[in-house]
Design an enzyme around this catalytic site. Structure first.
Site, PDB file in Angstrom:
ATOM      1  N   ARG A 191       0.837  -1.207   0.000  1.00 27.39           N
ATOM      2  CA  ARG A 191       0.000   0.000   0.000  1.00 27.39           C
ATOM      3  C   ARG A 191       0.870   1.256   0.000  1.00 27.39           C
ATOM      4  NH1 ARG A 191      -1.980   2.149   4.433  1.00 27.39           N
ATOM      5  NH2 ARG A 191      -2.349   0.187   5.507  1.00 27.39           N
ATOM      6  N   TYR A 245     -16.614  15.261 -16.738  1.00 31.30           N
ATOM      7  CA  TYR A 245     -17.074  13.878 -16.605  1.00 31.30           C
ATOM      8  C   TYR A 245     -18.154  13.826 -15.510  1.00 31.30           C
ATOM      9  CZ  TYR A 245     -16.941   8.976 -15.216  1.00 31.30           C
ATOM     10  OH  TYR A 245     -17.284   7.693 -14.878  1.00 31.30           O
ATOM     11  N   ASP A 263      -7.940  17.555 -16.409  1.00 28.66           N
ATOM     12  CA  ASP A 263      -8.266  16.182 -16.765  1.00 28.66           C
ATOM     13  C   ASP A 263      -8.066  16.075 -18.285  1.00 28.66           C
ATOM     14  OD1 ASP A 263      -9.487  13.785 -17.558  1.00 28.66           O
ATOM     15  OD2 ASP A 263     -10.998  13.879 -15.973  1.00 28.66           O
ATOM     16  N   LYS A 312      -9.062   4.530 -19.691  1.00 25.99           N
ATOM     17  CA  LYS A 312      -9.436   4.835 -21.071  1.00 25.99           C
ATOM     18  C   LYS A 312      -8.242   4.580 -22.002  1.00 25.99           C
ATOM     19  CE  LYS A 312     -13.107   5.963 -18.792  1.00 25.99           C
ATOM     20  NZ  LYS A 312     -13.409   7.291 -18.321  1.00 25.99           N
TER      21      LYS A 312
HETATM   22  C1  LIG Z   1     -13.946   7.864 -17.108  1.00 30.59           C
HETATM   23  C2  LIG Z   1     -13.507   9.232 -16.765  1.00 30.59           C
HETATM   24  C3  LIG Z   1     -13.180   9.565 -15.437  1.00 30.59           C
HETATM   25  C4  LIG Z   1     -13.326   8.590 -14.294  1.00 30.59           C
HETATM   26  O1  LIG Z   1     -12.383   7.563 -14.376  1.00 30.59           O
HETATM   27  P1  LIG Z   1     -12.613   6.068 -13.811  1.00 30.59           P
HETATM   28  O2  LIG Z   1     -11.358   5.379 -14.195  1.00 30.59           O
HETATM   29  O3  LIG Z   1     -13.853   5.538 -14.459  1.00 30.59           O
HETATM   30  O4  LIG Z   1     -12.789   6.189 -12.326  1.00 30.59           O
HETATM   31  C5  LIG Z   1     -12.715  10.847 -15.194  1.00 30.59           C
HETATM   32  N1  LIG Z   1     -12.582  11.757 -16.185  1.00 30.59           N
HETATM   33  C6  LIG Z   1     -12.901  11.477 -17.464  1.00 30.59           C
HETATM   34  C7  LIG Z   1     -12.749  12.521 -18.515  1.00 30.59           C
HETATM   35  C8  LIG Z   1     -13.378  10.212 -17.797  1.00 30.59           C
HETATM   36  O5  LIG Z   1     -13.709   9.935 -19.071  1.00 30.59           O
END
Ligand SMILES: *Cc1c(COP(=O)(O)O)cnc(C)c1O
Length: 406
Positions: free
Chosen positions: A62, A115, A180, A205
């Site tokens: 961890r 998101y 992001d 992603k």
């Molecule tokens: C999917 C997504 C998230 C969240 O990520 P997870 O891995 O599903 O927790 C945050 N920001 C964007 C732009 C996303 O497409």
């Protein structure tokens, strides 16, 4: 001449391989590490507490895991960052960034759309943050003495709005800006080069890229990332080493995948825009959709996510359209090798305030398409036949329709 992105993506995070005598990243699944030398273990604890590498002994998974550390080093290098921290998911990464911000001031400035999960986390008051939702041009006036973070997403989910990072950074002044950059990947955009303090990814992603890993990552200056690693250690949102391995494995093909998918997305955006079954296409590569001229200056290309609104902008038409697709997978998430489609109003952005949804064009007939590695012609054929089917079919009850096409 420094090595190109493609070259670095192949070799990043692999500096210790020759010494180790390995060619693929070793997958270290240890939950704990033997500590016969107590003084050395104590020194490791102290080093880890400061966000540094352990002194030889990782102590406990961890706190530190070498497989995760390699994936972090690789992503830090690709983003041009001093350091990076990987988390159990994108949301775990975002939660750590917000928790850290909360400890330094109560106020956060955020720009919609974001998101759906991020929007919900900010709007639900989970961290007792005071959030000002503003347009990108109004950030400077929203910043206060207790503002500890400006949070933006570009391209934004799901309508691909582009935000000018350098302009946001200028407006934020001394306040750190977190971007992001999930939709762009470091292939197309490196926010730190435009002055952002942090760049964040849902590595679920494009970075993972094969639809088989849930992960999040934040990259930035050592001191900021050290605080996030400390929060990660005490709250436990670590990335499992098998997921780190898969994340690292995705990186050598990242540029190839992103550029090919982008090429296909461009073709599909043009064909969708010409279709009489489609009301509007959201894709920053289309004429008029990048008013600030950010493609070229901030992004190397428009990417491979696009959204479009059906002529009949209704949940019923969306259901008929989705159920007629044969090749494209109806599913949330994006950036995978296969093409995915989903209606944000019903799914990913369901938790967003309805008025905010409407203001961001997130209507029932909006579909978000994540273009994969299939051929453009095969994908277009599937989209075209499903769009034609929606136009031909009279609106009928969803249950009957599903039964009749089963
Ligand atoms: C999917 C997504 C998230 C969240 O990520 P997870 O891995 O599903 O927790 C945050 N920001 C964007 C732009 C996303 O497409």
């Amino acid at each position: 001449m420094p090595p190109s992105f493609a070259t670095r993506a192949v070799h990043a995070g692999r500096a210790d391989f020759t010494d180790l005598g390995v060619h693929a990243p070793p997958l270290d699944l240890s939950s704990t590490y033997p500590t016969p030398d107590l003084a050395a273990a104590a020194a490791s604890y102290d080093a880890l507490a400061g966000g540094d590498a352990p002194r030889g002994n990782a102590v406990y998974s961890r706190l530190f895991n070498p497989t995760t550390d390699r994936a972090e080093r690789a992503i830090a290098e690709l983003e041009g960052a001093e350091d990076a921290a990987a988390f159990a998911s994108g949301m775990a990464a975002i939660a750590a960034v917000l928790l850290d911000a909360r400890q330094r001031g109560r106020h956060v400035v955020a720009v919609r759309p974001l998101y759906g999960g991020t929007d919900h986390l900010l709007a639900s008051n989970t961290f007792d943050l005071d959030v000002s939702w503003v347009a990108a041009a109004e950030i400077a006036t929203a910043v206060r003495a207790d503002t500890s973070l400006v949070y933006i997403e570009t391209p934004a989910n799901p309508t691909l709005d582009l935000v000018d990072i350098a302009d946001v950074v200028r407006q934020a002044g001394h306040v750190p800006v977190c971007v992001d950059s999930t939709f762009a990947t470091p292939v197309l955009q490196r926010p730190l080069a435009h002055g952002a303090a942090l760049v964040l990814h849902s590595a679920t992603k494009f970075l993972g890229g094969h639809g088989d890993v849930l992960a999040g990552v934040v990259a930035g200056p050592h001191a900021h990332i050290a605080r996030l690693k400390h929060l990660r250690a005490i709250t436990g949102g670590v990335l499992h080493p098998l997921a780190s391995y898969l994340l690292h494995r995705g990186l050598p093909t990242l540029e190839l995948r992103v550029l090919r998918m982008q090429q296909t997305a461009d073709i599909l955006a043009t064909r969708l825009a010409e279709s009489p079954r489609v009301q509007r296409v959201f894709y920053p590569g289309m004429p008029g959709q990048d008013p600030r001229g950010l493609i070229g200056r901030q992004m190397a290309g428009p990417g491979s996510i696009l959204s479009f609104t059906l002529v009949e902008d209704s949940a019923d038409a969306m259901q008929r359209f989705i159920s007629r697709l044969r090749l494209i997978t109806p599913a949330v998430s994006l950036g995978s090798t296969d093409t995915l489609i989903q209606p944000p109003a019903a799914l990913t952005h369901r938790a967003v305030d309805p008025a905010a949804r409407a203001a961001s064009h997130i209507t029932p007939g909006l579909a978000r398409l994540s273009v994969g590695l299939e051929s453009a012609d095969d994908l277009w054929q599937d989209l075209a036949q499903a769009l034609d089917g929606v136009a031909r079919a009279a609106p009928i009850h969803t249950g009957e329709m599903l039964a009749s096409t089963a």
